[in-house]
Design an enzyme around this catalytic site. Structure first.
Site, PDB file in Angstrom:
ATOM      1  N   VAL A 111     -48.798  -1.405  17.706  1.00 41.35           N
ATOM      2  CA  VAL A 111     -49.822  -1.653  16.693  1.00 41.35           C
ATOM      3  C   VAL A 111     -50.913  -2.528  17.281  1.00 41.35           C
ATOM      4  O   VAL A 111     -50.639  -3.568  17.883  1.00 41.35           O
ATOM      5  CB  VAL A 111     -49.204  -2.359  15.461  1.00 41.35           C
ATOM      6  CG1 VAL A 111     -50.262  -2.638  14.410  1.00 41.35           C
ATOM      7  CG2 VAL A 111     -48.065  -1.524  14.883  1.00 41.35           C
ATOM      8  N   CYS A 112     -52.155  -2.110  17.098  1.00 41.88           N
ATOM      9  CA  CYS A 112     -53.299  -2.895  17.536  1.00 41.88           C
ATOM     10  C   CYS A 112     -53.852  -3.647  16.326  1.00 41.88           C
ATOM     11  O   CYS A 112     -54.598  -3.097  15.521  1.00 41.88           O
ATOM     12  CB  CYS A 112     -54.378  -1.988  18.129  1.00 41.88           C
ATOM     13  SG  CYS A 112     -55.798  -2.898  18.749  1.00 41.88           S
TER      14      CYS A 112
END
Length: 183
Positions: A111-112
């Site tokens: 996840v960014c």
């Protein structure tokens, strides 16, 4: 003499635990803070938290997000959280367990989200992260992608992006990649 100390130590443990149960494990500072964070959660109605390993393992849990608006409307996305014993001085490790066509989540579930990386501060909490994840589904960000292909489609052709998201969520292929149904 050494045995005497061990006997006295054992007697002290038994006296402290007169009920005969094993001694209670001391909680780390991270566990104490996490317990506080979880007790103060104020989740959106579209989010829920579960403890697949039972309530005794607070340091590993899952959050389910069901967006009620945007491209990902009515999808169900599960995230695993792993909390370090030195939390909140280290950000939780968060992975998306649901394979999703998203510019800020790669196909391995990474996840960014800036608050999980360079912008993490100990004053942030689990509630903040969950709202950040929810925001990724209501406002995907093509400027800071992990999935560069999805980001380019979102930036250049939002209608095609919407079509790709729907195809992926209903259990289909986007390009060469198959996405299991999550709607």
């Amino acid at each position: 003499m050494i045995k005497l100390f061990k006997v006295k130590e054992k007697q002290r443990e038994l006296a402290e635990n007169a009920n005969g149960k094993p001694p209670v494990k001391k909680q780390s500072a991270g566990e104490l803070r996490l317990h506080k964070d979880i007790s103060e959660l104020n989740l959106p109605k579209t989010c829920s938290i579960s403890f697949p390993n039972g309530k005794d393992d607070l340091m590993n849990f899952e959050v389910t997000i069901r967006p009620d608006e945007g491209y990902y409307l009515n999808g169900t996305f599960v995230f695993s959280f792993q909390i370090s014993p030195i939390y909140p001085h280290e950000a939780p490790k968060v992975k998306c367990k649901t394979k999703v066509y998203h510019p800020n989540i790669d196909l391995e579930g990474n996840v960014c989200l800036n608050i999980l990386r360079e912008d993490w501060k100990p004053v942030l909490n689990i509630n903040t992260i969950i709202y950040g994840l929810y925001h990724l589904f209501t406002e995907p960000n093509h400027d800071d992608p992990l999935n560069h292909d999805a980001a380019a489609v979102l930036r250049d052709n939002p209608r095609l992006f919407e079509s790709n998201v729907r195809r992926a969520m209903t259990g289909g292929h986007v390009g060469q990649t198959f996405f299991p149904r999550c709607i």
